[in-house]
Scaffold this motif. Structure first.
Motif, PDB file in Angstrom:
ATOM      1  N   ASP A   1       1.193  -1.204  -0.147  1.00 41.31           N
ATOM      2  CA  ASP A   1      -0.082   0.044   0.137  1.00 41.31           C
ATOM      3  C   ASP A   1       0.897   1.015  -0.036  1.00 41.31           C
ATOM      4  OD1 ASP A   1       0.992  -0.135   2.497  1.00 41.31           O
ATOM      5  OD2 ASP A   1      -0.884   0.354   3.395  1.00 41.31           O
ATOM      6  N   TYR A   2       2.125   1.120   0.078  1.00 43.49           N
ATOM      7  CA  TYR A   2       3.086   2.092   0.266  1.00 43.49           C
ATOM      8  C   TYR A   2       3.164   2.938  -0.938  1.00 43.49           C
ATOM      9  CZ  TYR A   2       7.584   4.728   1.249  1.00 43.49           C
ATOM     10  OH  TYR A   2       8.508   5.544   1.426  1.00 43.49           O
ATOM     11  N   ALA A   3       3.397   2.221  -2.162  1.00 44.29           N
ATOM     12  CA  ALA A   3       3.736   2.694  -3.480  1.00 44.29           C
ATOM     13  C   ALA A   3       2.861   2.300  -4.426  1.00 44.29           C
ATOM     14  CB  ALA A   3       5.300   2.068  -3.819  1.00 44.29           C
ATOM     15  N   ALA A   4       1.852   1.444  -4.244  1.00 41.42           N
ATOM     16  CA  ALA A   4       1.135   0.945  -5.470  1.00 41.42           C
ATOM     17  C   ALA A   4      -0.393   1.120  -5.127  1.00 41.42           C
ATOM     18  CB  ALA A   4       1.455  -0.550  -5.381  1.00 41.42           C
ATOM     19  N   GLY A   5      -0.533   2.220  -4.628  1.00 40.95           N
ATOM     20  CA  GLY A   5      -2.033   2.671  -4.258  1.00 40.95           C
ATOM     21  C   GLY A   5      -3.008   2.869  -5.604  1.00 40.95           C
ATOM     22  N   ALA A   6      -2.170   3.307  -6.765  1.00 44.36           N
ATOM     23  CA  ALA A   6      -3.056   3.464  -7.914  1.00 44.36           C
ATOM     24  C   ALA A   6      -3.313   1.873  -8.655  1.00 44.36           C
ATOM     25  CB  ALA A   6      -2.145   4.336  -8.775  1.00 44.36           C
ATOM     26  N   GLN A   7      -2.852   0.796  -8.059  1.00 46.86           N
ATOM     27  CA  GLN A   7      -3.119  -0.425  -8.752  1.00 46.86           C
ATOM     28  C   GLN A   7      -3.795  -1.380  -7.969  1.00 46.86           C
ATOM     29  OE1 GLN A   7       0.789  -1.792 -10.436  1.00 46.86           O
ATOM     30  NE2 GLN A   7       0.202  -0.784 -12.257  1.00 46.86           N
TER      31      GLN A   7
ATOM     32  N   THR B   1      -6.633   6.137 -22.323  1.00 44.75           N
ATOM     33  CA  THR B   1      -7.422   5.167 -21.318  1.00 44.75           C
ATOM     34  C   THR B   1      -6.863   3.702 -21.494  1.00 44.75           C
ATOM     35  OG1 THR B   1      -9.367   6.754 -21.213  1.00 44.75           O
ATOM     36  CG2 THR B   1      -9.693   4.415 -20.397  1.00 44.75           C
ATOM     37  N   LEU B   2      -6.856   3.445 -22.902  1.00 43.12           N
ATOM     38  CA  LEU B   2      -6.369   2.153 -23.251  1.00 43.12           C
ATOM     39  C   LEU B   2      -5.125   1.715 -22.674  1.00 43.12           C
ATOM     40  CD1 LEU B   2      -7.454   1.774 -27.084  1.00 43.12           C
ATOM     41  CD2 LEU B   2      -8.647   0.742 -24.981  1.00 43.12           C
ATOM     42  N   ALA B   3      -3.942   2.731 -22.909  1.00 49.05           N
ATOM     43  CA  ALA B   3      -2.568   1.966 -22.618  1.00 49.05           C
ATOM     44  C   ALA B   3      -2.579   2.376 -20.916  1.00 49.05           C
ATOM     45  CB  ALA B   3      -1.739   3.451 -23.006  1.00 49.05           C
ATOM     46  N   CYS B   4      -3.254   3.257 -20.328  1.00 44.36           N
ATOM     47  CA  CYS B   4      -3.506   3.598 -18.827  1.00 44.36           C
ATOM     48  C   CYS B   4      -3.997   2.468 -18.014  1.00 44.36           C
ATOM     49  CB  CYS B   4      -4.241   4.917 -18.544  1.00 44.36           C
ATOM     50  SG  CYS B   4      -4.327   5.265 -16.958  1.00 44.36           S
ATOM     51  N   THR B   5      -5.153   1.818 -18.511  1.00 46.52           N
ATOM     52  CA  THR B   5      -5.706   0.725 -17.901  1.00 46.52           C
ATOM     53  C   THR B   5      -5.221  -0.744 -18.429  1.00 46.52           C
ATOM     54  OG1 THR B   5      -7.478   0.702 -19.438  1.00 46.52           O
ATOM     55  CG2 THR B   5      -7.943   1.764 -17.629  1.00 46.52           C
ATOM     56  N   PHE B   6      -5.003  -0.884 -19.682  1.00 50.89           N
ATOM     57  CA  PHE B   6      -4.578  -2.381 -20.172  1.00 50.89           C
ATOM     58  C   PHE B   6      -3.103  -2.611 -19.776  1.00 50.89           C
ATOM     59  CE2 PHE B   6      -8.398  -2.602 -23.132  1.00 50.89           C
ATOM     60  CZ  PHE B   6      -9.090  -3.071 -22.229  1.00 50.89           C
ATOM     61  N   VAL B   7      -2.510  -1.617 -20.439  1.00 44.60           N
ATOM     62  CA  VAL B   7      -0.856  -1.770 -20.171  1.00 44.60           C
ATOM     63  C   VAL B   7      -0.177  -1.489 -18.794  1.00 44.60           C
ATOM     64  CG1 VAL B   7       1.290  -0.915 -21.450  1.00 44.60           C
ATOM     65  CG2 VAL B   7      -0.913  -1.102 -22.881  1.00 44.60           C
TER      66      VAL B   7
ATOM     67  N   GLY C   1      -1.945  -0.554 -16.122  1.00 44.17           N
ATOM     68  CA  GLY C   1      -2.768  -1.451 -14.908  1.00 44.17           C
ATOM     69  C   GLY C   1      -3.162  -0.174 -13.855  1.00 44.17           C
ATOM     70  N   TYR C   2      -2.974   0.924 -14.244  1.00 41.36           N
ATOM     71  CA  TYR C   2      -3.578   1.963 -13.054  1.00 41.36           C
ATOM     72  C   TYR C   2      -5.189   1.609 -12.930  1.00 41.36           C
ATOM     73  CZ  TYR C   2       0.430   4.780 -13.327  1.00 41.36           C
ATOM     74  OH  TYR C   2       1.670   5.618 -13.275  1.00 41.36           O
ATOM     75  N   SER C   3      -6.041   2.116 -11.798  1.00 39.73           N
ATOM     76  CA  SER C   3      -7.161   2.032 -11.620  1.00 39.73           C
ATOM     77  C   SER C   3      -7.859   2.921 -12.761  1.00 39.73           C
ATOM     78  CB  SER C   3      -7.723   2.396 -10.345  1.00 39.73           C
ATOM     79  OG  SER C   3      -7.584   3.564 -10.004  1.00 39.73           O
ATOM     80  N   LEU C   4      -9.274   2.629 -13.051  1.00 39.88           N
ATOM     81  CA  LEU C   4     -10.014   3.368 -14.065  1.00 39.88           C
ATOM     82  C   LEU C   4      -9.943   4.910 -13.509  1.00 39.88           C
ATOM     83  CD1 LEU C   4     -11.278   3.064 -16.691  1.00 39.88           C
ATOM     84  CD2 LEU C   4     -13.504   2.505 -15.467  1.00 39.88           C
ATOM     85  N   ASP C   5     -10.046   5.209 -12.256  1.00 40.94           N
ATOM     86  CA  ASP C   5     -10.163   6.374 -11.723  1.00 40.94           C
ATOM     87  C   ASP C   5      -9.265   7.188 -11.833  1.00 40.94           C
ATOM     88  OD1 ASP C   5     -11.124   8.518  -9.564  1.00 40.94           O
ATOM     89  OD2 ASP C   5      -9.576   7.779  -8.667  1.00 40.94           O
ATOM     90  N   VAL C   6      -7.818   6.924 -11.951  1.00 46.85           N
ATOM     91  CA  VAL C   6      -6.616   7.224 -12.357  1.00 46.85           C
ATOM     92  C   VAL C   6      -6.865   7.711 -13.693  1.00 46.85           C
ATOM     93  CG1 VAL C   6      -4.246   7.154 -12.368  1.00 46.85           C
ATOM     94  CG2 VAL C   6      -5.495   6.429 -10.444  1.00 46.85           C
TER      95      VAL C   6
END
Ligand SMILES: Cc1cc2nc3c(=O)[nH]c(=O)nc-3n(C[C@H](O)[C@H](O)[C@H](O)COP(=O)(O)OP(=O)(O)OC[C@H]3O[C@@H](n4cnc5c(N)ncnc54)[C@H](O)[C@@H]3O)c2cc1C
Length: 557
Positions: free
Chosen positions: A78-84, A373-379, A381-386
Motif C-alpha cells: 500500500d506504500y507505493a502501489a495505491g494506484a493499482q 485510457t487504453l494504455a493507462c488501464t490495460f498496459v 494497470g492503473y485503476s480506472l479512476d486514475v
C-alpha cells in the motif's frame, strides 16, 4: 505450426545435448545458435505459440492479462502501489518468445558504461562494451536507411531481428523543440555514438510484424530434426547428482517427464521463474529452502537482488483542437504499426553529463482518441479512476503521456517460491523505495522532466501537467517536493524492466555458470547485477548470443 516449431513428441527419459528451460527471449536465441552448430536441443516452454494478435504491433495494448501474460502481482504494497490496488502489477510473457511477445518494441540498448561496469565487477573483459558490441550487431538488421548508413559502425545488417523507425516528424517537432529549449538535445541514434537525448525510437518491427525471437530466430530452423520444442510444458525441477545437473522434470498434459542433458542445462525462465525453479531444485539460500522444506544443493542468493526500476507516469496536455481527430483510429483496423507517435528520451539531470539518470517513453497522443485510457488501464494497470482523471483533463488537447523510469534506483526486492507447487505463482516483493534515496531521486527526475513546461514553446501552447488534483495529496502544497513525493508514492508502477535475481558475481560467474555447480547456466535478465541504463530486450538478445558462444566454446574444448 506454420510459423513456429511444432510440438515435439515426448519420450520419458529421452536425452538431448542441451535442455533449455524456458523458450523466452534469451532461450530462443540460444536454441537457434546451438541447433545451427548441429547439437540436439530440447526447449521446454510453459506457454503456447504467440497469439496471432501479438504479432501485430498496433495491438500491443490488448495483450496484458491474456493467456500470454503471467499477470503476476507483487505482495501487498500500500506504500507505493495505491494506484493499482495495493499491489504492483507485473506483466511477464508466458509464450514461446517470452516477454518479447508482448513487450513494447523499443530497441534501446544499455549504455557502454553498464557493460564496462560488469567487466570490472567480474574481472572479465569479455563483458566490456567493446566486446559486447559485436553481439548487439549480430542480433539485428537495421532497415532504417539513414541509421544504417550513418551509424553502420554500431549496427548489424544481417541479424535476425529487423529494426525500423516510424517517423512522425511533424507531430513531434514542437515537443522536441520544447525539450531542446530546456537543455535536452534531439539526437538520431541512442544506440549509436551518444547515450543521452531524445529521438523517435528504433523498434523491433519489420514489414509490420513483431520481431519476437520465437519467430525471427526459430522460424528458419523450425523443421530441423535437432530442434525439439515442447510447449505448454512446465519445468518443475532440475535434478543434480552431487553438484552436477543431469536432468529436468517437466509437466506436459498432466504427465511428468524426465529429460536428460548430455552436455548442459540452460535456465532461461525469466526473472521471476528462474529463481522459483532453482529454489524448488535446491539452489537457494538456507532460510528460503528450509521454509520450503527442500534439500539444499547449493547455497546461493537466488531470488535476492530483484531490480525493478520504479516507474511513474505524468501526463501533459499540449496543443488545443476544435475538431475531433478521426484518422488516428484507422490504426485499430490496420494494426501494423504503433497507433501514435513515440519519443524516447534518456536523460541526465545534470545536462552536461553523458550518463542518463532516467528514461522516458513518451506516447504523443493525438486529441480525442481513447489511447490514453487504453494504455493507462490495460498496459500500465492503473485503476480506472486514475485513468479517467487524466483522460477527461486532456479533452480536445493533444497530450504527452510520459512513462518515466528511474535508472538510478538502488532498492532491491525478492522472489521466493510460494510453495513446492510450480503452478503456484512466486511471491514477488518489489522493495520500491526501501532505500530513501530512490524517492528523493524520483522527485528530482520529475522536476527535471517537467522543466519542459517552462519552455517558450509549451508556454505558448498553454501546456500543463494534468491529473495532479487527487485527494491523497490534496494536503500538500502544489508543486512542492512534498507534493511530488506524494505523487510518486501514489503513481509508481513497475514499468517492465525487471532483472537481477541471479546476478553475475554472487550467483553465476561471468560465464553464466551457477557458482559451485556443474553443467548448468542461467541465461536471461536475471543475470544483470544492477539496473541497466536502457531497456532490456536488446540486452537480453545480445546476452543470448554471448551465452551461446560461451556454451559452444566449452563444447569445443
Ligand atoms: C509489457 C512489457 C513491455 C516491455 N517493453 C520493452 C521494450 O519496449 N523494450 C525493451 O527493450 N524491453 C521491454 N521489455 C523487457 C523485455 O522484453 C524483457 O526484459 C525480456 O524479454 C526478458 O527476456 P528473458 O529471456 O529474460 O525472459 P522472458 O522473455 O520472459 O522468457 C522467460 C520464458 O520462460 C518461460 N517459463 C517460465 N517458467 C517456466 C517453467 N516453469 N517451465 C518452462 N518455461 C517457463 C516463460 O513462459 C517465458 O517464455 C518489456 C517487458 C514487458 C513485460
Amino acid at each position: 505450426d506454420i510459423v513456429f516449431p511444432s510440438q515435439a513428441k515426448l519420450t520419458d527419459n529421452a536425452s538431448y545435448d542441451y535442455i533449455i528451460v524456458g523458450g523466452g527471449t534469451c532461450g530462443c536465441v540460444i536454441a537457434r545458435r546451438l541447433v545451427d552448430s548441429n547439437y540436439t536441443v530440447l526447449v521446454l516452454e510453459s506457454g503456447d505459440d504467440p497469439s496471432a494478435n501479438s504479432m501485430l504491433p498496433g495491438l500491443f495494448y490488448l495483450l496484458p492479462g491474456t493467456s500470454i501474460d503471467y499477470d503476476y502481482r507483487s505482495t501487498f504494497d500500500d506504500y507505493a502501489a495505491g494506484a493499482q490496488g495495493n499491489f504492483t502489477r507485473l506483466t511477464a510473457g508466458n509464450a514461446l518468445g517470452g516477454s518479447s511477445v508482448l513487450n513494447h518494441h523499443l530497441s534501446i540498448r544499455p549504455i557502454p558504461q553498464d557493460y564496462d561496469d560488469i567487466a570490472s565487477l567480474t574481472g572479465d573483459d569479455g563483458w566490456s562494451y567493446d566486446n559486447m558490441l559485436p553481439y548487439f550487431k549480430k542480433t539485428e538488421t537495421v532497415k532504417d536507411e539513414e541509421i544504417a548508413s550513418t551509424y553502420s559502425e554500431y549496427h548489424g545488417d544481417s541479424g535476425p531481428v529487423g529494426i525500423t523507425r516510424e517517423l512522425h516528424d511533424d507531430d513531434v517537432a514542437y515537443y522536441l523543440k520544447a525539450l531542446a529549449e530546456v537543455g535536452n538535445p534531439t539526437v538520431e541514434d541512442l544506440n549509436g555514438p551518444v547515450s543521452v537525448g531524445y529521438m523517435q525510437p528504433l523498434l523491433n518491427i519489420a514489414s509490420g510484424i513483431r520481431q519476437t525471437p520465437a519467430y525471427v530466430y526459430l522460424n528458419d530452423i523450425k523443421d530441423n530434426p535437432n530442434l525439439h520444442v515442447s510447449k505448454n510444458t512446465k519445468v518443475s525441477k532440475i535434478n543434480f547428482e552431487n553438484s552436477t545437473a543431469v536432468s529436468v522434470e517437466a509437466i506436459y498434459k498432466d504427465t511428468t517427464y524426465t529429460f536428460r542433458a548430455n552436455k548442459e542445462i540452460i535456465v532461461s525462465a525469466g526473472v521471476f521463474n528462474t529463481p522459483q525453479i532453482l529454489q524448488l531444485s535446491g539452489v537457494g539460500s538456507t532460510d528460503v529452502l528450509d521454509s520450503l522444506n527442500v534439500d539444499q544443493v547449493a547455497d546461493l542468493p537466488v531470488g535476492d537482488n530483484l531490480r525493478i526500476p520504479p516507474t511513474v507516469i505524468v501526463v501533459q496536455k499540449t496543443k488545443k483542437h476544435i475538431l475531433p481527430s478521426i484518422p488516428n483510429l484507422v490504426h485499430a483496423f490496420v494494426p501494423f504499426s504503433i497507433p501514435f507517435p513515440l519519443l524516447l528520451g534518456t536523460t541526465p539531470i545534470n545536462k552536461s553529463s553523458e550518463i542518463p539518470d532516467y528514461q522516458t517513453y513518451n506516447l504523443m497522443l493525438p486529441h480525442d482518441t481513447p489511447y490514453l485510457t487504453l494504455a493507462c488501464t490495460f498496459v500500465y494497470g492503473y485503476s480506472l479512476d486514475v485513468c479517467l482523471r487524466w483522460q477527461t483533463q486532456i479533452a480536445s488537447r493533444d497530450a504527452v503521456y510520459s512513462v518515466v523510469v528511474n535508472l538510478d534506483a538502488v532498492s532491491t526486492g525478492t522472489v521466493r517460491a510460494n510453495s513446492t507447487d510450480i503452478n503456484d505463482a512466486p511471491l514477488i516483493t518489489t522493495g520500491f523505495y526501501s532505500e530513501s534515496e530512490d524517492l528523493e531521486r524520483a522527485v528530482d527526475i520529475l522536476l527535471d522532466l517537467l522543466a519542459v513546461e517552462d519552455s517558450a514553446t509549451l508556454k505558448d501552447l498553454g501546456a500543463a501537467v494534468v491529473g495532479v488534483d487527487f485527494s491523497e495529496c490534496a494536503d500538500k502544497e502544489a508543486g512542492s517536493r512534498e507534493f511530488w513525493k506524494c505523487y510518486v508514492l501514489h503513481r509508481t508502477i513497475a514499468g517492465f524492466l525487471y532483472s537481477g535475481t541471479c546476478p553475475m558475481q554472487t550467483c553465476v560467474d561471468s560465464e553464466l555458470k551457477l557458482l559451485g555447480l556443474n553443467k548448468i547456466r542461467v541465461a536471461d535478465a536475471s543475470v544483470f547485477p544492477k539496473v541497466l541504463h536502457g531497456a532490456l530486450n536488446a540486452a537480453v538478445l545480445s546476452l543470448g548470443e554471448k551465452a551461446a558462444d560461451l556454451i559452444l566454446q566449452d563444447a569445443a574444448n
